[in-house]
Design an enzyme around this catalytic site. Sequence first.
Site, short mmCIF file in Angstrom:
data_model
loop_
_atom_site.label_atom_id
_atom_site.label_comp_id
_atom_site.label_asym_id
_atom_site.label_seq_id
_atom_site.Cartn_x
_atom_site.Cartn_y
_atom_site.Cartn_z
N ASP A 4 45.42 47.29 44.80
CA ASP A 4 43.87 47.09 45.11
C ASP A 4 43.44 47.96 45.70
O ASP A 4 43.75 48.30 46.82
CB ASP A 4 43.93 45.54 45.77
N ASP A 98 39.41 46.13 39.78
CA ASP A 98 40.04 46.91 40.77
C ASP A 98 41.36 47.06 41.11
O ASP A 98 41.85 47.20 42.95
CB ASP A 98 39.10 47.31 42.35
N GLU A 99 41.69 45.89 40.68
CA GLU A 99 43.38 45.29 41.11
C GLU A 99 44.12 45.12 39.74
O GLU A 99 43.34 44.67 38.67
CB GLU A 99 42.91 43.54 41.73
#
Length: 399
Positions: A4, A98-99
């Site tokens: 993350d 983003d993960e």
Amino acid sequence: MCVDMDAFFASVEQQANPHLRGKPIAVTGSSARTVITTASYEARKFGVKTGMNIYEAKKACPHLILVTGDNEKYTHTCKELTKIYNRFTPDVEVYSIDEAFLDITTTHHLFGGPEAIGISIKKIIKDRFGINCTVGIAPNILIAKLASDISKPDGLRWIRIENVEGILENLLVKELWGIGSKISERLAALGIKTCGELGRASASLLRNRFGIIGETLKLMGMGICSRPVISDEEEPKSIGHSMTLPKNIGDRDEIKAYILKLSEMVGRRARRYRYSGRKVSLTLRYPDFETFTKQTTLSQYANDTHIIYKSAADILGRIRLRDKIRLIGVCLSDIKTDKPSQPSLFEIERRRKELLNIMDAVNDRYGDFKLTWASYIMQEKDTGVISPAWRPAGIRLFA
DNA sequence: TCTGGGGTCCTAGGACCC
DNA sequence: TCTGGGGTCCTAGGACCC
């Protein structure tokens, strides 16, 4: 493994512009009534949070630097990050921009174990992009996500199976992925505040109160999760756009002009990726934030701007508005991929498709509505220029 | 210079059909 | 002398996620 990015959008901006490094910054949308999308950790110290409006954020941190988000930058970085993950396993699920989840069950021994992979990934990303991320490692996705959540920023944590119970014992249920404010409130009403309590709760009680997810809740409390890493890109189920208007509007023709704009954005994206849909929905929000959606089913799958617009405008026509409108959304759902275009038997159909393709190509290159139907221009003239919405979309449907 | 935008999944009720 | 049971499709709303 869950990877993350820390304050992703803000970190990317700080890398792109050295003046922003080490300073409290926040990434926002481009419209007037926007909110904070991501705050840098320097800004978070002052209490700046995602979802705050600009006024609140400035109040919390007067010297906050606001940066308008640049989605292409983030999408590009995301794609590059995915390539890095793929060096360590083919089972990568890009969960959001983003993960990502990585199933390293069968590959970690090739790289010296899970922790070594985590260290490598963090280093590669830091060297290459200058941004930090947090890595969580665990026996399943639920706990890996938790491991990264509780280790932010710039963390790395491996929760081994024998430690799961101890970590969950006093952890608030709200911290778990999938338990939001409503469910945690309802659980609290049953006297359940921690995961430990949730794991020991009566299965039948949970089933009675929460239906089918009751069982899952108990398992979550025990740290059990069978959701696999889904590395195959799944087909999207809907394509939609919405925008908060610069000013609340009550005039129906003005509202329709925005519906047209949004219909074109939806239609163009659907056409670009070869999707058609059978349901069109219109979402409206009043100034007091009451929000509602009405939908209609088409007789055939479609992705034409005209058809989407007409359906959404028809829905509007059936609504009695009690106030002005602050947000409008148009969504195409029940979608499927188009068959490899079989040439139409009818010359007129063929020519129409060709025309739409060309119009899309021109507009992709030069911007929304650079080339459009005369009838649309007449409408748009009444209401002036409509600025395109900034769009922090998922990464799925980008070129 | 009040509160963004893009999604998924689930539930519930009603119309309609056999 | 009160109204079954099984199913699909459709719409609306809400919880949750990033």
